[in-house]
Each structure stands twice: as C-alpha cells, then as structure tokens.
Design a protein around this motif. Sequence first.
Motif, short mmCIF file in Angstrom:
data_model
loop_
_atom_site.label_atom_id
_atom_site.label_comp_id
_atom_site.label_asym_id
_atom_site.label_seq_id
_atom_site.Cartn_x
_atom_site.Cartn_y
_atom_site.Cartn_z
N SER A 215 18.69 1.21 -15.61
CA SER A 215 17.45 1.94 -15.71
C SER A 215 16.67 1.78 -14.41
O SER A 215 16.70 0.74 -13.77
N GLY A 216 15.99 2.83 -14.02
CA GLY A 216 15.27 2.82 -12.76
C GLY A 216 14.02 1.96 -12.82
O GLY A 216 13.13 2.21 -13.62
N ASP A 217 13.92 0.98 -12.00
CA ASP A 217 12.72 0.15 -11.91
C ASP A 217 12.49 -0.13 -10.43
O ASP A 217 12.90 -1.15 -9.90
N VAL A 218 11.86 0.83 -9.79
CA VAL A 218 11.66 0.74 -8.34
C VAL A 218 10.74 -0.42 -7.99
O VAL A 218 10.92 -1.08 -6.96
N GLU B 26 15.00 7.28 -10.40
CA GLU B 26 13.63 7.78 -10.54
C GLU B 26 13.53 9.24 -10.15
O GLU B 26 12.87 10.04 -10.81
N ILE B 27 14.20 9.61 -9.08
CA ILE B 27 14.14 10.99 -8.60
C ILE B 27 14.87 11.93 -9.55
O ILE B 27 14.45 13.05 -9.79
N GLY B 28 15.98 11.45 -10.10
CA GLY B 28 16.75 12.29 -11.02
C GLY B 28 18.18 12.44 -10.57
O GLY B 28 18.57 12.07 -9.48
N SER B 29 18.96 13.01 -11.44
CA SER B 29 20.38 13.18 -11.16
C SER B 29 20.61 14.14 -10.02
O SER B 29 19.90 15.13 -9.86
N LEU B 30 21.64 13.86 -9.23
CA LEU B 30 22.01 14.77 -8.15
C LEU B 30 22.54 16.09 -8.70
O LEU B 30 22.60 17.09 -7.99
N LYS B 31 22.91 16.09 -9.98
CA LYS B 31 23.46 17.29 -10.59
C LYS B 31 22.38 18.18 -11.21
O LYS B 31 22.67 19.25 -11.73
N THR B 32 21.12 17.74 -11.15
CA THR B 32 20.06 18.47 -11.82
C THR B 32 19.96 19.91 -11.34
O THR B 32 19.80 20.84 -12.14
N ASN C 193 20.09 -1.76 -3.73
CA ASN C 193 19.55 -1.80 -5.09
C ASN C 193 18.34 -0.88 -5.22
O ASN C 193 18.20 -0.15 -6.20
N GLU C 194 17.48 -0.89 -4.19
CA GLU C 194 16.32 0.01 -4.21
C GLU C 194 16.78 1.47 -4.16
O GLU C 194 16.23 2.34 -4.83
N ASP C 195 17.80 1.73 -3.36
CA ASP C 195 18.37 3.07 -3.26
C ASP C 195 18.84 3.55 -4.63
O ASP C 195 18.59 4.68 -5.04
N ARG D 146 0.82 -1.22 0.00
CA ARG D 146 0.00 0.00 0.00
C ARG D 146 0.85 1.27 0.00
O ARG D 146 0.32 2.37 -0.18
N MET D 147 2.15 1.11 0.19
CA MET D 147 3.02 2.28 0.27
C MET D 147 3.38 2.81 -1.11
O MET D 147 3.56 2.05 -2.06
N GLN D 148 3.50 4.12 -1.20
CA GLN D 148 4.07 4.72 -2.39
C GLN D 148 5.58 4.50 -2.36
O GLN D 148 6.15 4.17 -1.32
N ASN D 149 6.23 4.70 -3.49
CA ASN D 149 7.67 4.40 -3.57
C ASN D 149 8.50 5.14 -2.54
O ASN D 149 9.39 4.57 -1.91
N ASN D 150 8.23 6.44 -2.37
CA ASN D 150 9.02 7.21 -1.40
C ASN D 150 8.77 6.75 0.02
O ASN D 150 9.69 6.71 0.85
N GLU D 151 7.53 6.37 0.34
CA GLU D 151 7.20 5.86 1.66
C GLU D 151 7.89 4.52 1.90
O GLU D 151 8.46 4.28 2.97
N HIS D 152 7.82 3.66 0.92
CA HIS D 152 8.43 2.33 1.02
C HIS D 152 9.93 2.44 1.24
O HIS D 152 10.50 1.79 2.12
N PHE D 153 10.58 3.28 0.43
CA PHE D 153 12.03 3.41 0.55
C PHE D 153 12.42 3.99 1.91
O PHE D 153 13.40 3.55 2.51
N GLN D 154 11.68 4.98 2.39
CA GLN D 154 12.01 5.57 3.68
C GLN D 154 11.80 4.57 4.82
O GLN D 154 12.58 4.54 5.78
#
Length: 250
Positions: free
Chosen positions: A177-180, A59-65, A51-53, A11-19
């Motif tokens: 490639s990102g596949d959360v 998915e979030i994007g490059s740290l250089k963005t 791996n999830e990290d 039931r968690m969204q990706n950001n919730e799950h990862f946190q």
Amino acid sequence: MLQIEMIYLQRMQNNEHFQFMTDVKDLVVAHNAEMLGIDSVFPAFLEAFQNEDLHMKVEIGSLKTLSVTDTDHARDEIYSAVRGRTQATLLSPFETERESARALMRCFDLYGSVRQMSYNAESAALTNLVYDLKSEQNAGYLLSVGIGPWVDELEKENNNFIALMNARNKEYSGRESGDVRTARLAIDPLYTNLVDRLNAMILLNIASDEVEPFVKELNEKIKYYEKVVKTRESKNKNKEKEVSDIQTDQ
C-alpha cells in the motif's frame, strides 16, 4: 571549497520531495559514489529512494490507467455505433429490416444505459448483450440489419478492456500500500547522513576533486527547490488572505 547548503525537506510536497531525491540520486550516479567518498552510505540511500519510488507510483496510480480509459472509450464508441445503426434501421423502408431492428433493440433496451455504468458493470452488461445479439435466434436479424461484424468488434474491444483491468488489478495486488510519508521519513535521515559526510570531508580538507563540482550542482538544485517551495507557500498565503478578506467583508 563550498559546503552543501541546508534544505528543509519537511516543507516539500510529495512530488517535490521525490523529484529532489531523484536529482540527488542522479547526481551521485553521474559523479560516481566511490569517487565522492560516499560509496559506503549510498546503497542505503538508493534502497530508500527505490522504496519512495514504489510508494509514489501507488499514490499516483497505475501505469495502465490511461490505457484503461482509452479502451473504455473505444468500446463505448463501438457500442454507440452498433446501437445507433440498429435504431436507424427502425426507419428502414423495408419491413423485414424494421422487424429485425425492433427485435435487436429489445436486447439493447434490456441492459439500459450501458455507457453510464461502472467499469465492471458495463463489462458484464456488454458481455451479456453480445451473447444475446449473437444467439442463434438473432443471427438472421444481425444479417438483416448488417451489424454482425460491428458486434464482433464490440466483443473484441470489451474483452480487451476486461483483460486490461485484470492486468491492472494484478499489478495493484502485487504492490504494498502506498505510504509516501513513511517512505520520506526513511530516506530523509539517509540524505542528511550523505550530506554530513561530504561536508565533513570538505571541512577536513580531505574531499576528492570530484566533490566540488558535485556540491556546486547540488546547491543549484537546492536553491531551485527552495524557490519552488517559497513561491508555492506565498501563493497559498495570498489565497488564505483573500478568503479571510471576503469573510470579513461579509
């Protein structure tokens, strides 16, 4: 001794799950996997977490963005200043300066609305513009209008942007490639295995003293995330109801 409570990871969204998985990892590290009796299963969990990290970062994007955005804004500002000063010189009381400004404005007009272009198109346009402005035939005009050092700064900032974009592209090419979703499917059973092992030790009364404070902290985390999910789902239901009521009224 309390056991670890159930949590519905699906039931968690990706950001919730990862946190949540980050919190679990941090708790295990803080309480020591060996002392908890899960040192044989924690390495697999940790590998799946890493791996999830990795996929979350893709998915979030490059740290250089953010730096790319800032650098693009900086070169846009310098370009506007250089063009603006040249355009203002068209109103100079001195014919020599007006003539120089007219000659340089033809270079600017050749490349159009640079700031409205895509990143790559703007980079190419500014590279060519700077080359034209610094050409031998325009050297005197630059001196007359007084924008020589400004053009140097424009060239510097444009080169900074190009270098930063190249570094970001290299960073992207080095990632999978990102596949959360796939990463989540890999770590969820490992989390369940970790929980089942701890709960079994508690049930058999063979858990170490370190397990109890760990379980209490983890259960507090579980309660928090369950509340977050329920609050979000409740808000979504209310929004769906509002849309349904509007459609019915219509």
